[in-house]
Design a protein around this motif. Structure first.
Motif, PDB file in Angstrom:
ATOM      1  N   ASN A   7      -8.301 -40.081 -72.755  1.00 24.20           N
ATOM      2  CA  ASN A   7      -9.678 -40.295 -72.294  1.00 24.20           C
ATOM      3  C   ASN A   7      -9.901 -41.676 -71.679  1.00 24.20           C
ATOM      4  O   ASN A   7     -10.552 -41.811 -70.643  1.00 24.20           O
ATOM      5  CB  ASN A   7     -10.654 -40.102 -73.459  1.00 24.20           C
ATOM      6  CG  ASN A   7     -10.812 -38.643 -73.858  1.00 24.20           C
ATOM      7  OD1 ASN A   7     -10.792 -37.750 -73.012  1.00 24.20           O
ATOM      8  ND2 ASN A   7     -10.961 -38.397 -75.145  1.00 24.20           N
ATOM      9  N   VAL A  51     -15.184 -26.410 -71.222  1.00 16.99           N
ATOM     10  CA  VAL A  51     -14.362 -27.494 -70.684  1.00 16.99           C
ATOM     11  C   VAL A  51     -13.099 -26.937 -70.040  1.00 16.99           C
ATOM     12  O   VAL A  51     -12.671 -27.393 -68.976  1.00 16.99           O
ATOM     13  CB  VAL A  51     -14.009 -28.509 -71.789  1.00 16.99           C
ATOM     14  CG1 VAL A  51     -12.990 -29.530 -71.285  1.00 16.99           C
ATOM     15  CG2 VAL A  51     -15.268 -29.210 -72.277  1.00 16.99           C
ATOM     16  N   ASN A  58     -14.239 -25.292 -66.578  1.00 17.75           N
ATOM     17  CA  ASN A  58     -14.620 -26.237 -65.527  1.00 17.75           C
ATOM     18  C   ASN A  58     -15.114 -27.525 -66.190  1.00 17.75           C
ATOM     19  O   ASN A  58     -16.273 -27.603 -66.597  1.00 17.75           O
ATOM     20  CB  ASN A  58     -15.709 -25.646 -64.634  1.00 17.75           C
ATOM     21  CG  ASN A  58     -15.950 -26.476 -63.384  1.00 17.75           C
ATOM     22  OD1 ASN A  58     -15.894 -27.697 -63.404  1.00 17.75           O
ATOM     23  ND2 ASN A  58     -16.223 -25.794 -62.289  1.00 17.75           N
ATOM     24  N   PRO A  59     -14.254 -28.541 -66.317  1.00 17.91           N
ATOM     25  CA  PRO A  59     -14.653 -29.773 -67.006  1.00 17.91           C
ATOM     26  C   PRO A  59     -15.854 -30.459 -66.370  1.00 17.91           C
ATOM     27  O   PRO A  59     -16.728 -30.975 -67.078  1.00 17.91           O
ATOM     28  CB  PRO A  59     -13.402 -30.655 -66.899  1.00 17.91           C
ATOM     29  CG  PRO A  59     -12.279 -29.726 -66.619  1.00 17.91           C
ATOM     30  CD  PRO A  59     -12.859 -28.582 -65.859  1.00 17.91           C
ATOM     31  N   GLU A  60     -15.914 -30.486 -65.038  1.00 20.35           N
ATOM     32  CA  GLU A  60     -17.008 -31.168 -64.366  1.00 20.35           C
ATOM     33  C   GLU A  60     -18.335 -30.452 -64.616  1.00 20.35           C
ATOM     34  O   GLU A  60     -19.362 -31.089 -64.872  1.00 20.35           O
ATOM     35  CB  GLU A  60     -16.729 -31.256 -62.862  1.00 20.35           C
ATOM     36  CG  GLU A  60     -17.777 -32.029 -62.080  1.00 20.35           C
ATOM     37  CD  GLU A  60     -17.961 -33.459 -62.572  1.00 20.35           C
ATOM     38  OE1 GLU A  60     -19.093 -33.970 -62.507  1.00 20.35           O
ATOM     39  OE2 GLU A  60     -16.971 -34.059 -63.060  1.00 20.35           O
ATOM     40  N   ALA A  61     -18.319 -29.117 -64.549  1.00 19.67           N
ATOM     41  CA  ALA A  61     -19.533 -28.357 -64.834  1.00 19.67           C
ATOM     42  C   ALA A  61     -19.958 -28.552 -66.284  1.00 19.67           C
ATOM     43  O   ALA A  61     -21.155 -28.658 -66.589  1.00 19.67           O
ATOM     44  CB  ALA A  61     -19.301 -26.877 -64.542  1.00 19.67           C
ATOM     45  N   ARG A 117     -19.415 -31.207 -68.108  1.00 21.78           N
ATOM     46  CA  ARG A 117     -19.963 -32.560 -68.210  1.00 21.78           C
ATOM     47  C   ARG A 117     -21.400 -32.610 -67.703  1.00 21.78           C
ATOM     48  O   ARG A 117     -22.279 -33.237 -68.310  1.00 21.78           O
ATOM     49  CB  ARG A 117     -19.081 -33.527 -67.428  1.00 21.78           C
ATOM     50  CG  ARG A 117     -19.509 -34.992 -67.540  1.00 21.78           C
ATOM     51  CD  ARG A 117     -18.578 -35.918 -66.773  1.00 21.78           C
ATOM     52  NE  ARG A 117     -17.268 -35.982 -67.401  1.00 21.78           N
ATOM     53  CZ  ARG A 117     -16.166 -35.409 -66.910  1.00 21.78           C
ATOM     54  NH1 ARG A 117     -16.234 -34.695 -65.789  1.00 21.78           N
ATOM     55  NH2 ARG A 117     -15.021 -35.517 -67.531  1.00 21.78           N
ATOM     56  N   ARG A 118     -21.648 -31.938 -66.582  1.00 24.78           N
ATOM     57  CA  ARG A 118     -23.005 -31.933 -66.019  1.00 24.78           C
ATOM     58  C   ARG A 118     -23.973 -31.142 -66.890  1.00 24.78           C
ATOM     59  O   ARG A 118     -25.189 -31.365 -66.823  1.00 24.78           O
ATOM     60  CB  ARG A 118     -22.969 -31.344 -64.613  1.00 24.78           C
ATOM     61  CG  ARG A 118     -22.215 -32.206 -63.613  1.00 24.78           C
ATOM     62  CD  ARG A 118     -22.268 -31.625 -62.217  1.00 24.78           C
ATOM     63  NE  ARG A 118     -21.553 -32.467 -61.261  1.00 24.78           N
ATOM     64  CZ  ARG A 118     -21.493 -32.232 -59.951  1.00 24.78           C
ATOM     65  NH1 ARG A 118     -22.124 -31.171 -59.442  1.00 24.78           N
ATOM     66  NH2 ARG A 118     -20.820 -33.044 -59.162  1.00 24.78           N
ATOM     67  N   VAL A 150     -17.362 -34.127 -72.969  1.00 26.19           N
ATOM     68  CA  VAL A 150     -16.038 -33.620 -72.651  1.00 26.19           C
ATOM     69  C   VAL A 150     -14.953 -34.435 -73.341  1.00 26.19           C
ATOM     70  O   VAL A 150     -13.957 -33.892 -73.829  1.00 26.19           O
ATOM     71  CB  VAL A 150     -15.828 -33.612 -71.117  1.00 26.19           C
ATOM     72  CG1 VAL A 150     -14.411 -33.180 -70.767  1.00 26.19           C
ATOM     73  CG2 VAL A 150     -16.833 -32.684 -70.450  1.00 26.19           C
ATOM     74  N   ARG A 151     -15.120 -35.744 -73.400  1.00 20.85           N
ATOM     75  CA  ARG A 151     -14.111 -36.589 -74.051  1.00 20.85           C
ATOM     76  C   ARG A 151     -13.948 -36.231 -75.529  1.00 20.85           C
ATOM     77  O   ARG A 151     -12.824 -36.185 -76.041  1.00 20.85           O
ATOM     78  CB  ARG A 151     -14.503 -38.063 -73.910  1.00 20.85           C
ATOM     79  CG  ARG A 151     -14.352 -38.623 -72.496  1.00 20.85           C
ATOM     80  CD  ARG A 151     -14.527 -40.124 -72.502  1.00 20.85           C
ATOM     81  NE  ARG A 151     -14.191 -40.720 -71.211  1.00 20.85           N
ATOM     82  CZ  ARG A 151     -14.094 -42.014 -70.992  1.00 20.85           C
ATOM     83  NH1 ARG A 151     -14.329 -42.870 -71.990  1.00 20.85           N
ATOM     84  NH2 ARG A 151     -13.774 -42.470 -69.794  1.00 20.85           N
ATOM     85  N   TYR A 172     -11.931 -33.022 -75.813  1.00 21.83           N
ATOM     86  CA  TYR A 172     -10.497 -33.282 -75.626  1.00 21.83           C
ATOM     87  C   TYR A 172      -9.884 -33.897 -76.877  1.00 21.83           C
ATOM     88  O   TYR A 172      -8.815 -33.475 -77.341  1.00 21.83           O
ATOM     89  CB  TYR A 172     -10.283 -34.210 -74.424  1.00 21.83           C
ATOM     90  CG  TYR A 172     -10.372 -33.536 -73.077  1.00 21.83           C
ATOM     91  CD1 TYR A 172      -9.709 -32.338 -72.829  1.00 21.83           C
ATOM     92  CD2 TYR A 172     -11.116 -34.103 -72.049  1.00 21.83           C
ATOM     93  CE1 TYR A 172      -9.790 -31.718 -71.592  1.00 21.83           C
ATOM     94  CE2 TYR A 172     -11.206 -33.491 -70.801  1.00 21.83           C
ATOM     95  CZ  TYR A 172     -10.542 -32.299 -70.582  1.00 21.83           C
ATOM     96  OH  TYR A 172     -10.617 -31.682 -69.353  1.00 21.83           O
TER      97      TYR A 172
END
Length: 418
Positions: A147, A289, A292-295, A297-298, A303-304, A307
């Motif tokens: 991370n 996650v 789609n990690p970005e989705a 996060r938004r 997300v961290r 993980y």
């Protein structure tokens, strides 16, 4: 007059579509949903179960001893330690990451078990806690490096593979091997502890009752929220089928030595992880996650933290698998966790149906995958074939599993755009 091309559905739309298909009530609706998922490329565990049946049929024809109760009991016991390690791999793969160090972590855990219990004389409960803590700390360390510094999990865990292997050798010392006493509770648990016959049937009934209860309250929660839910008839059918399957399995294994407590532990850990993935917010975040990690996060998901949690889960289960492996062999040595332990754990998760691309799979993949691998190993051993054949056959099965996953993923993508 031209018409605008319809945009491809988003991942969220596809997920909602899959949810609607799964929510159809009644047996007929569930059957239609199953057909729809199959046509869209989501084959689930069908290829694994079909492949396992084929493997068993061929090996039974070649050697009638293969499906004997005695051999199947031994197969379940041999599958447990690596199967528990594979559970952790499932969690990491669900977020589209990998842990290449599970073999070394399990070997280090075995060394710690031997040194603390034999050389230092620690009580069993303290040895177990120390082993679990070791795995959790390693997973937390992986999460921080991944991370904070953005080092790929492949590189982080590859470094861990080498580093923890060296630490394992250092821990074992000059002799390189420490034997566990046969009167140790750990050795007894891994080698000689079997569930009483009457209790094995009680556990099978409890598992079916647990499935019924979980599905029932989940359906009620969905109904109260105004969503479609599984019918009571379907819930009862699922629980009944599980009870019948477990009952037959327990009866057949009891014709031999019975059901080992170590295998029961493997099943319990699988059920716990499955519940965490399917019925908790953490599990939903893991799949999000992985998809789609970005989705994710938004959408406000940390997300961290997700993980880090899956790395901790993976390393902790690897340490538990190493503890059981040492207890099974009644020893820890320089070969603990090496050889094909690492590859078999990863292969079991993939063969069992966990996608390498993240977001798809279940805890039961570990059970199915390790049984496939152990069946191949056991069957070829009974045929007195060289271990080279086992590696080649396992490699082919792994390649087929990944190919099916890639084809199914492409089919789902094209089906969503259609």
């Amino acid at each position: 007059m031209t018409t605008k091309a319809q945009p491809a559905p988003s991942a969220l739309a596809l997920d909602l579509q899959d949810e609607r298909l799964q929510d159809r009530t009644g047996l007929r609706g569930q059957y239609k949903a199953f057909l729809d998922r199959t046509r869209s490329g989501d084959l689930g565990v069908l290829p694994v179960i079909g492949g396992l049946i084929l493997i068993w049929a061929v090996l039974q024809i070649l050697n009638p001893i293969f499906l004997s109760p005695a051999n199947l009991v031994n197969l379940t016991m041999e599958s447990s330690a690596v199967g528990i390690i594979a559970l952790g791999i499932v969690a990491v793969l669900l977020v589209a990451q990998i842990d290449l160090s599970v073999g070394s972590v399990s070997g280090l855990a075995a060394a710690v078990v031997a040194v603390t219990s034999v050389n230092m004389g620690w009580p069993v409960w303290l040895v177990i806690l120390a082993t679990i803590a070791l795995g959790a700390v390693i997973g937390w360390l992986y999460g921080q490096i991944f991370n904070r510094f953005g080092v790929p999990s492949f590189v982080v865990t590859l470094a861990g593979l080498l580093g923890f292997l060296g630490l394992q050798l250092y821990t074992l010392g000059a002799k390189g091997s420490i034997n566990l006493p046969f009167d140790s509770p750990l050795v007894y648990f891994a080698q000689l502890a079997f569930v009483p016959v009457w209790l094995s049937y009680v556990l099978a009934a409890a598992a079916a009752a647990s499935l019924f209860t979980t599905d029932y309250f989940h359906a009620r929660a969905r109904q109260h929220a105004g969503l479609s839910a599984m019918s009571l008839q379907n819930i009862a059918l699922r629980a009944g089928l599980l009870l019948a399957a477990l009952g037959v399995t327990v009866w057949y294994l009891n014709q031999g030595r019975g059901v080992g407590w170590m295998f029961v532990l493997f099943i319990v850990l699988t059920l716990v992880l499955n519940y965490m993935l399917k019925r908790t917010q953490w599990g939903r975040f893991v799949y999000a996650v992985g998809g789609n990690p970005e989705a994710a996060r938004r959408a406000g998901i940390n997300v961290r933290a997700i993980y880090t949690s899956v790395f901790i889960t993976c390393s902790t289960l690897a340490a538990v698998g190493g503890l059981l492996g040492a207890a099974r062999l009644a020893a820890a040595n320089q070969g603990s966790g090496t050889g094909d332990v690492n590859l078999n754990a990863i292969a079991a998760a993939v063969i069992g149906g966990t996608s390498l691309f993240g977001g798809r799979g279940s805890a039961f993949a570990a059970i199915l995958g390790i049984i496939v691998i152990q069946s191949i190993s056991s069957g070829l051993t009974l045929l007195n074939l060289d271990s080279s054949f086992r590696f080649m056959v396992t490699g082919v099965v792994l390649l087929l599993a990944v190919t099916l996953d890639s084809v199914a993923r492409r089919s789902r993508t094209s089906h969503g755009k259609a």
